[in-house]
Design a protein around this motif. Structure first.
Motif, short mmCIF file in Angstrom:
data_model
loop_
_atom_site.label_atom_id
_atom_site.label_comp_id
_atom_site.label_asym_id
_atom_site.label_seq_id
_atom_site.Cartn_x
_atom_site.Cartn_y
_atom_site.Cartn_z
N GLN A 1 40.77 31.87 44.92
CA GLN A 1 40.72 33.16 44.25
C GLN A 1 42.06 33.88 44.42
O GLN A 1 42.53 34.55 43.50
CB GLN A 1 39.59 34.04 44.80
CG GLN A 1 39.47 35.37 44.05
CD GLN A 1 38.20 36.13 44.37
OE1 GLN A 1 37.43 35.73 45.25
NE2 GLN A 1 37.97 37.23 43.69
N GLY B 1 36.34 48.42 38.46
CA GLY B 1 35.57 47.29 38.98
C GLY B 1 36.41 46.06 39.30
O GLY B 1 36.35 45.53 40.41
N SER B 2 37.19 45.60 38.33
CA SER B 2 37.98 44.38 38.54
C SER B 2 39.07 44.60 39.58
O SER B 2 39.38 43.71 40.38
CB SER B 2 38.59 43.89 37.22
OG SER B 2 39.40 44.90 36.66
N PRO C 1 39.73 37.11 39.21
CA PRO C 1 38.47 37.84 39.26
C PRO C 1 37.41 37.12 40.12
O PRO C 1 36.57 37.75 40.74
CB PRO C 1 38.02 37.89 37.79
CG PRO C 1 39.27 37.68 37.00
CD PRO C 1 40.15 36.79 37.83
N LYS C 2 37.49 35.79 40.13
CA LYS C 2 36.58 34.99 40.95
C LYS C 2 37.27 33.67 41.27
O LYS C 2 38.24 33.29 40.60
CB LYS C 2 35.25 34.75 40.23
CG LYS C 2 35.39 34.02 38.91
CD LYS C 2 34.03 33.88 38.23
CE LYS C 2 34.18 33.13 36.91
NZ LYS C 2 32.87 32.97 36.22
N LYS D 1 37.52 44.43 43.01
CA LYS D 1 37.13 43.06 43.37
C LYS D 1 38.32 42.34 44.01
O LYS D 1 38.15 41.56 44.95
CB LYS D 1 36.67 42.28 42.12
CG LYS D 1 35.25 42.58 41.70
CD LYS D 1 34.88 41.74 40.48
CE LYS D 1 33.47 42.10 40.00
NZ LYS D 1 33.13 41.35 38.76
#
Length: 210
Positions: free
Chosen positions: A108, A130-131, A98-99, A134
């Motif tokens: 990442q 959303g995820s 996710p990050k 990303k």
């Protein structure tokens, strides 16, 4: 002959990966309250279902994204599924956090994909999107061409559809909310009385209250 969406919905219901708790709603990471939960990760525990998901995701990739040259899974839910798919396709594989990590190499994207890879992303479940998106953004920022995404399940929320359209990402899923509800009704997993409540929740999940 039953279509793929209903067949897979039946398999999810068979291993009790679908939970219905209208009187004790689940709380999602987004903060939304939900009477309905799909735990796709349970498919990894059953060889026949695990193999079914792997092969159907592979078929979806070959049908919709034949130009793909590499696979990336979205952490953490699709790390295993992505690896199984990449193995079946004999393609390079990485997974996307996710990050970036806050220590070590601060990666990442874990793994190494060849420069210029055309990447198909594997996800287990789509809620708001959303995820998942990303991960797409991280891959694009790293210079890869994301050709599309395959996932086991989607709730089909309008907010997710809009997000995928805006990001210009084609999404192909094996089953969805509607197919699961229809199959659950057919098999007696839920009652007809449950459907209006579920439909009300799905119309506006961010503001739904029991």
């Amino acid at each position: 002959m039953e279509d793929l969406r209903k067949t897979f919905a039946g398999k999810l219901l068979g291993i009790k990966a679908i939970k219905l708790q209208p009187n004790d709603p689940f709380t999602w990471a987004s903060g939304w309250k939900s009477p309905f939960y799909c735990d796709n990760r349970k498919t990894l525990s059953y060889h026949d279902v695990r193999s079914f998901v792997k092969l159907e995701l592979v078929h979806a990739i070959l049908a919709h994204f034949p130009e793909a040259t590499a696979v990336a899974g979205v952490a953490t839910g699709a790390i295993a599924q992505g690896a199984l798919v990449a193995e079946e396709l004999a393609m390079p594989y990485a997974y996307v956090r996710p990050k970036p990590k806050d220590h070590g190499m601060k990666n990442q994207i874990e793994g190494q994909l060849p420069e210029g890879s055309k990447v198909v992303v594997v996800e287990d479940l789509i809620s708001t999107g959303g995820s998942s998106l990303k991960a797409v953004a991280a891959l694009r920022e790293a210079g890869f061409d994301v050709v599309g995404m395959v996932a086991s399940y989607t709730y089909g929320f309008p907010v997710a559809e809009e997000a995928f359209n805006e990001a210009n990402v084609q999404l192909v899923t094996l089953t969805d909310y509607q197919s699961v509800v229809e199959k659950a009704l057919e098999t007696g997993y839920i009652n007809k009385e449950d459907v209006p409540m579920l439909d009300e929740w799905r119309k506006d999940p961010a503001n739904w209250k029991k």
